[in-house]
Design a protein around this motif. Structure first.
Motif, PDB file in Angstrom:
ATOM      1  N   UNK A 202      37.502  48.853  33.110  1.00  0.00           N
ATOM      2  CA  UNK A 202      37.411  49.921  32.107  1.00  0.00           C
ATOM      3  C   UNK A 202      36.004  50.481  31.942  1.00  0.00           C
ATOM      4  N   UNK A 203      35.003  49.724  32.443  1.00  0.00           N
ATOM      5  CA  UNK A 203      33.617  50.160  32.299  1.00  0.00           C
ATOM      6  C   UNK A 203      33.031  50.744  33.576  1.00  0.00           C
ATOM      7  N   UNK A 204      33.824  50.728  34.651  1.00  0.00           N
ATOM      8  CA  UNK A 204      33.327  51.255  35.925  1.00  0.00           C
ATOM      9  C   UNK A 204      34.499  51.802  36.727  1.00  0.00           C
ATOM     10  N   UNK A 205      34.584  53.115  36.869  1.00  0.00           N
ATOM     11  CA  UNK A 205      35.725  53.753  37.517  1.00  0.00           C
ATOM     12  C   UNK A 205      35.737  53.574  39.034  1.00  0.00           C
ATOM     13  N   UNK A 206      34.706  52.902  39.558  1.00  0.00           N
ATOM     14  CA  UNK A 206      34.642  52.633  40.991  1.00  0.00           C
ATOM     15  C   UNK A 206      34.905  51.150  41.305  1.00  0.00           C
ATOM     16  N   UNK A 207      35.525  50.434  40.370  1.00  0.00           N
ATOM     17  CA  UNK A 207      35.765  49.003  40.569  1.00  0.00           C
ATOM     18  C   UNK A 207      37.186  48.598  40.223  1.00  0.00           C
ATOM     19  N   UNK A 208      37.705  47.659  41.014  1.00  0.00           N
ATOM     20  CA  UNK A 208      38.926  46.937  40.683  1.00  0.00           C
ATOM     21  C   UNK A 208      38.541  45.492  40.421  1.00  0.00           C
ATOM     22  N   UNK A 209      39.174  44.897  39.412  1.00  0.00           N
ATOM     23  CA  UNK A 209      38.909  43.495  39.080  1.00  0.00           C
ATOM     24  C   UNK A 209      40.203  42.708  39.211  1.00  0.00           C
ATOM     25  N   UNK A 210      40.155  41.607  39.970  1.00  0.00           N
ATOM     26  CA  UNK A 210      41.326  40.741  40.056  1.00  0.00           C
ATOM     27  C   UNK A 210      40.960  39.335  39.585  1.00  0.00           C
TER      28      UNK A 210
ATOM     29  N   UNK B 194      36.387  50.799  50.649  1.00  0.00           N
ATOM     30  CA  UNK B 194      35.646  49.938  49.722  1.00  0.00           C
ATOM     31  C   UNK B 194      34.409  49.360  50.412  1.00  0.00           C
ATOM     32  N   UNK B 195      33.385  49.108  49.611  1.00  0.00           N
ATOM     33  CA  UNK B 195      32.121  48.624  50.161  1.00  0.00           C
ATOM     34  C   UNK B 195      32.090  47.113  50.296  1.00  0.00           C
ATOM     35  N   UNK B 196      32.496  46.392  49.231  1.00  0.00           N
ATOM     36  CA  UNK B 196      32.398  44.939  49.251  1.00  0.00           C
ATOM     37  C   UNK B 196      33.285  44.342  48.171  1.00  0.00           C
TER      38      UNK B 196
ATOM     39  N   UNK C 276      34.692  31.995  36.338  1.00  0.00           N
ATOM     40  CA  UNK C 276      34.613  32.125  34.889  1.00  0.00           C
ATOM     41  C   UNK C 276      35.546  31.099  34.278  1.00  0.00           C
ATOM     42  N   UNK C 277      34.969  30.001  33.805  1.00  0.00           N
ATOM     43  CA  UNK C 277      35.734  28.866  33.306  1.00  0.00           C
ATOM     44  C   UNK C 277      36.691  28.384  34.388  1.00  0.00           C
ATOM     45  N   UNK C 278      37.985  28.466  34.166  1.00  0.00           N
ATOM     46  CA  UNK C 278      38.951  27.994  35.154  1.00  0.00           C
ATOM     47  C   UNK C 278      39.558  29.143  35.965  1.00  0.00           C
ATOM     48  N   UNK C 279      38.862  30.274  36.002  1.00  0.00           N
ATOM     49  CA  UNK C 279      39.379  31.465  36.680  1.00  0.00           C
ATOM     50  C   UNK C 279      38.385  31.961  37.719  1.00  0.00           C
ATOM     51  N   UNK C 280      38.916  32.345  38.880  1.00  0.00           N
ATOM     52  CA  UNK C 280      38.096  33.040  39.878  1.00  0.00           C
ATOM     53  C   UNK C 280      38.315  34.531  39.683  1.00  0.00           C
ATOM     54  N   UNK C 281      37.235  35.242  39.462  1.00  0.00           N
ATOM     55  CA  UNK C 281      37.304  36.688  39.267  1.00  0.00           C
ATOM     56  C   UNK C 281      36.649  37.397  40.437  1.00  0.00           C
ATOM     57  N   UNK C 282      37.315  38.433  40.933  1.00  0.00           N
ATOM     58  CA  UNK C 282      36.767  39.211  42.035  1.00  0.00           C
ATOM     59  C   UNK C 282      36.584  40.657  41.639  1.00  0.00           C
ATOM     60  N   UNK C 283      35.484  41.249  42.078  1.00  0.00           N
ATOM     61  CA  UNK C 283      35.235  42.664  41.852  1.00  0.00           C
ATOM     62  C   UNK C 283      35.202  43.368  43.197  1.00  0.00           C
ATOM     63  N   UNK C 284      36.021  44.416  43.333  1.00  0.00           N
ATOM     64  CA  UNK C 284      36.061  45.207  44.550  1.00  0.00           C
ATOM     65  C   UNK C 284      35.359  46.528  44.268  1.00  0.00           C
ATOM     66  N   UNK C 285      34.314  46.812  45.029  1.00  0.00           N
ATOM     67  CA  UNK C 285      33.513  48.017  44.835  1.00  0.00           C
ATOM     68  C   UNK C 285      34.047  49.119  45.758  1.00  0.00           C
ATOM     69  N   UNK C 286      34.616  50.163  45.153  1.00  0.00           N
ATOM     70  CA  UNK C 286      35.265  51.230  45.914  1.00  0.00           C
ATOM     71  C   UNK C 286      34.303  52.367  46.247  1.00  0.00           C
ATOM     72  N   UNK C 287      34.663  53.127  47.279  1.00  0.00           N
ATOM     73  CA  UNK C 287      33.864  54.304  47.628  1.00  0.00           C
ATOM     74  C   UNK C 287      34.179  55.487  46.728  1.00  0.00           C
ATOM     75  N   UNK C 288      35.422  55.551  46.227  1.00  0.00           N
ATOM     76  CA  UNK C 288      35.830  56.630  45.334  1.00  0.00           C
ATOM     77  C   UNK C 288      36.378  56.046  44.042  1.00  0.00           C
ATOM     78  N   UNK C 289      36.628  56.903  43.083  1.00  0.00           N
ATOM     79  CA  UNK C 289      37.215  56.444  41.833  1.00  0.00           C
ATOM     80  C   UNK C 289      38.591  55.834  42.080  1.00  0.00           C
TER      81      UNK C 289
END
Length: 343
Positions: free
Chosen positions: A68-76, A97-99, A105-118
Motif C-alpha cells: 500500500x506504500x509502494x505501487x511498484x512492489x508486491x509483498x508475499x 521485475x528487478x529483484x 518477521x517473527x515466524x513469517x518469511x516476507x518477500x518483496x518483489x520490486x516491479x518495473x511498472x506499477x
C-alpha cells in the motif's frame, strides 16, 4: 526417604528435557531453500514471470498483496517459516521485475518483489505442493504483443530457433553507461519471437530467461554447443542468433549480419535480414560477411548471427536499451525472416 525423593525429581527433570526437543521438532517451521525464476508463455501467447519459492515441505499458509506504500512492489508472506542459508536477494528478469528480497518477521518469511511498472493486479500465487509456492506476474512491457506492419504469411508452420546471445554468468559486452549485451539481445529476441508466433511460426528459444544454457561455469564450447543443440534437436528450419557488436574504439558503429561461408541458404537469410534492418534503423550498413562462429557453423540448418548495433558506441548503446528501437529492430528481423521464406 530424602535420597529417594531426590532420585524421583532428577528422573522427572531428565524425562522433561528429553520431551521438550521432540515438541520443538514437531512444531518446526518451513524452510525456504531456494528462489528461482523463468519467463514463460501462456497458451494465449502472453509472456509472464514465473517465480518459485522452494521449501523443504508443503506451505500451508501464504498470501500476496500490493504494497500500500509502494505501487511498484508486491509483498508475499509465508507463515510458520524461516530462511535457510541462502542469499536473501535474487535478481529477476529485468523486464517485468528487478529483484525479490526475503526477510524474517517473527515466524513469517516476507518477500518483496520490486516491479518495473506499477502493479496492475495481474498476478497470482499458488501452491506447488511439497516443492513450495509459485508466483506468476504478467506485465504490459513484455506481455503486450508486438504487431508487425507487414503480414508475415511465409513463416506459418516454420520452426525457427531464436538465440539471444550471452546470458546468465556471461553478460557479453558492456556499454559505456553499463547496459549489457545480454539485456539487449534478450529484449529484442523476445519481441522477434512474439511477432513470429503471432504469424503462425513455431519459435524455439535457446533461453527464456537470464541463464546459462548449458549451465553455470560451463566451458565456452559446451555453452555454444548447448545453444546449437536446441535448434538441431527441434529440427528447425533456420537458426537466428542475435548479438550486439563491440569494439575498443567507441566510434565504431553500424549493423552487420554473418553467415557460414559454404551455406548459400545462410547467405540468402543473412541478406534478407540485413536489408530489412538497415531500412528500419538507418544505421551504417556494414553488410553481410562470412564467419566461422560456432553456432552458425555447427547448426544443421541455415544459420545467421546478427550484430544489431555497437553497444560500445554511446549513441547506439542508447538505442539498444530503448524499448521502441528494440521493437523496430524486432519487426525488421522478423520481416527479413519472412522474406527469406518467400522464395
Amino acid at each position: 526417604m530424602y535420597n529417594l525423593l531426590k532420585k524421583v525429581i532428577l528422573c522427572s527433570v531428565v524425562l522433561l528435557l528429553m520431551v521438550i526437543p521432540n515438541i520443538s521438532l514437531a512444531k518446526s517451521s518451513v524452510n525456504v531453500e531456494k528462489i528461482s525464476h523463468n519467463l514463460m508463455t501462456s497458451e494465449q501467447g502472453d509472456t509472464y514471470l514465473h517465480i518459485e519459492i522452494n521449501t523443504n515441505r508443503e506451505v500451508k499458509n501464504f498470501s500476496i498483496q500490493e504494497n500500500p506504500n509502494n505501487k511498484y512492489q508486491l509483498i508475499f508472506n509465508i507463515e510458520d517459516a524461516q530462511i535457510s542459508n541462502i542469499s536473501r536477494q535474487e535478481k529477476l528478469d529485468g523486464n517485468i521485475a528487478k529483484k525479490v528480497f526475503l526477510q524474517e518477521k517473527k515466524d513469517t518469511v516476507q518477500g518483496k518483489i520490486y516491479l518495473q511498472e506499477e502493479v496492475n493486479n495481474n498476478y497470482k500465487i499458488y501452491s506447488l505442493g511439497k516443492k513450495g509456492i509459485a508466483i506468476d506476474i504478467f506485465n504490459s512491457v513484455v506481455n503486450t504483443p508486438v504487431a508487425s506492419d507487414v503480414a508475415l504469411s511465409n513463416v506459418k508452420n516454420k520452426i525457427i530457433t531464436i538465440d539471444p546471445g550471452h546470458g546468465g554468468s556471461d553478460s557479453g559486452a558492456v556499454g559505456p553507461n553499463g547496459y549489457t549485451e545480454k539485456e539487449g539481445t534478450f529484449a529484442i529476441s523476445q519481441k522477434v519471437a512474439s511477432i513470429l508466433n503471432q504469424s503462425g511460426a513455431k519459435v524455439v528459444m535457446t533461453r527464456d530467461s537470464d541463464v546459462d544454457v548449458y549451465g553455470p561455469n560451463a566451458s565456452a564450447r559446451n555453452e555454444l554447443q548447448a545453444r546449437v543443440d536446441v535448434g538441431n534437436n527441434a529440427n528447425s528450419d533456420i537458426f537466428v542468433s542475435i548479438h550486439c557488436n563491440a569494439f575498443v574504439n567507441p566510434a565504431a558503429n553500424g549493423t552487420q549480419t554473418f553467415y557460414y561461408g559454404s551455406s548459400y541458404q545462410g547467405q540468402r537469410l543473412a541478406q534478407s535480414i540485413q536489408e530489412k534492418m538497415i531500412e528500419a534503423n538507418g544505421l551504417r550498413d556494414r553488410g553481410i560477411s562470412t564467419c566461422n562462429f560456432y553456432v552458425v557453423k555447427h547448426s544443421y540448418m541455415p544459420a545467421v548471427l546478427i550484430e544489431t548495433a555497437f553497444i560500445t558506441n554511446y549513441d547506439e548503446e542508447a538505442l539498444l536499451s530503448d524499448d521502441e528501437w528494440q521493437t523496430t529492430m524486432a519487426k525488421a528481423i522478423a520481416e527479413g525472416i519472412n522474406e527469406y521464406f518467400s522464395n
